[in-house]
Design an enzyme around this catalytic site. Structure first.
Site, PDB file in Angstrom:
ATOM      1  N   SER A 131       0.830  -1.189   0.000  1.00 44.35           N
ATOM      2  CA  SER A 131       0.000   0.000   0.000  1.00 44.35           C
ATOM      3  C   SER A 131       0.864   1.238   0.000  1.00 44.35           C
ATOM      4  O   SER A 131       2.078   1.179   0.181  1.00 44.35           O
ATOM      5  CB  SER A 131      -0.898  -0.017   1.233  1.00 44.35           C
ATOM      6  OG  SER A 131      -1.747   1.100   1.238  1.00 44.35           O
ATOM      7  N   HIS A 160       0.046  15.956  -0.600  1.00 41.54           N
ATOM      8  CA  HIS A 160       0.634  17.089  -1.307  1.00 41.54           C
ATOM      9  C   HIS A 160      -0.152  18.340  -0.908  1.00 41.54           C
ATOM     10  O   HIS A 160      -1.376  18.290  -0.749  1.00 41.54           O
ATOM     11  CB  HIS A 160       0.557  16.907  -2.823  1.00 41.54           C
ATOM     12  CG  HIS A 160       1.147  15.626  -3.308  1.00 41.54           C
ATOM     13  ND1 HIS A 160       2.507  15.417  -3.414  1.00 41.54           N
ATOM     14  CD2 HIS A 160       0.563  14.475  -3.709  1.00 41.54           C
ATOM     15  CE1 HIS A 160       2.739  14.198  -3.864  1.00 41.54           C
ATOM     16  NE2 HIS A 160       1.574  13.599  -4.052  1.00 41.54           N
ATOM     17  N   CYS A 208      -4.475  -2.647  -0.004  1.00 40.33           N
ATOM     18  CA  CYS A 208      -4.923  -3.968  -0.445  1.00 40.33           C
ATOM     19  C   CYS A 208      -5.119  -4.815   0.810  1.00 40.33           C
ATOM     20  O   CYS A 208      -4.365  -4.699   1.766  1.00 40.33           O
ATOM     21  CB  CYS A 208      -3.892  -4.628  -1.356  1.00 40.33           C
ATOM     22  SG  CYS A 208      -3.651  -3.799  -2.931  1.00 40.33           S
TER      23      CYS A 208
END
EC number: 4.1.1.50
Length: 272
Positions: free
Chosen positions: A118, A123, A146
């Site tokens: 994962s 940002h 996942c």
């Protein structure tokens, strides 16, 4: 598809479903002069620098039970920051029952849940209008997992980590996994709305809209703060320093900015 731990579908191999949460927050501020704008951006850069963002993402990884394998972080010039974490399955393979509930997740504590292969990224994007005195700070966080745990369990903590006027959230389940008979499963948990993962006291503070495509396992929720106090949108001074006419004009500009972000379209601007 409400399942108790005893009723869970037995899978053929690993759970290959990819579950992705995108969390976007906006902070709006009125900065009339260049000095005010630069001071606001400097403040935002300090509040949400790469070091603090890394701490937030570390707490997210704790909530979803992940090992942090690698961290890349960067503060940018003149402004903005990014952090990317590569994470892997946590050490505990037993899945707590609450990981299947369609309910708000915890704030940071000793929570460990199953996860594999994962990543978590953030940002930041400070920006400003060229002439109207509006400055906007945006942070985008993406959590992709996942395995059995949904990244939606980190949503409650993310909301508490930012001072936000507007939030947009997207959740999608991609791919498929198989049960032991070979039958494909395109989702492994119930979800009616992202709102079900947000605490009631938070929901009561926001106007909210859902846009969901259930047959494609795509969910979208956006939120705008209900209460408006001009003092919360001025940087370095309070509204009593302004005339009533100035207060009204600035309030109109700020509310218009928030409406445009919330509805995702440009709106006719009032004449000066």
């Amino acid at each position: 598809m409400t399942l108790t731990p005893e009723q869970r579908i037995q899978l053929h191999g690993f759970n290959n479903l990819t579950k992705s949460l995108s969390f976007n927050m906006y902070d709006i501020c009125y900065t009339k002069t260049k000095d005010e704008r630069e001071a606001y951006i400097e403040y935002i850069d300090e509040q949400y620098n790469a070091a603090r963002l890394s701490k937030i993402l570390n707490n997210v990884s704790d909530i979803i039970g992940a090992h942090v394998l690698n961290v890349a972080q960067q503060d940018y010039v003149p402004q903005g920051a990014s952090v990317t974490m590569l994470v892997s399955e946590g050490p505990i393979v037993e899945i707590p029952e609450e990981s299947f509930d369609e309910s708000p997740g915890p704030l940071p504590d000793n929570v460990v849940m199953q996860l594999d292969k994962s990543h978590i990224t953030v940002h930041t994007y400070p920006e400003f209008h060229p002439s109207e005195g509006i400055s906007t700070f945006r942070a985008d966080i993406d959590v992709s997992t996942c395995g059995e745990i949904s990244p939606l369990k980190a949503l409650n903590y993310l909301i508490h980590s930012f001072d936000t006027d507007i939030m947009t959230m997207d959740y999608r389940v991609r791919g498929f996994t198989r049960d032991t008979s070979g039958r494909k499963l395109f989702i492994d948990h119930e979800i009616g709305s992202i709102q079900n993962y947000i605490p009631d006291e938070i929901k009561s503070s926001f106007d909210m809209i859902d846009v969901n495509v259930y047959q494609e396992n795509i969910f979208h929720t956006k939120c705008k703060l209900k209460e408006f106090d001009l003092d919360n949108y001025l940087f370095g001074y309070t509204k009593d320093k302004l005339s009533k006419a100035e207060q009204q004009e600035i309030t109109e500009w700020l509310k218009l900015e928030m409406d445009e972000i919330y509805y995702g379209k440009n709106i006719n601007r009032p004449s000066s």
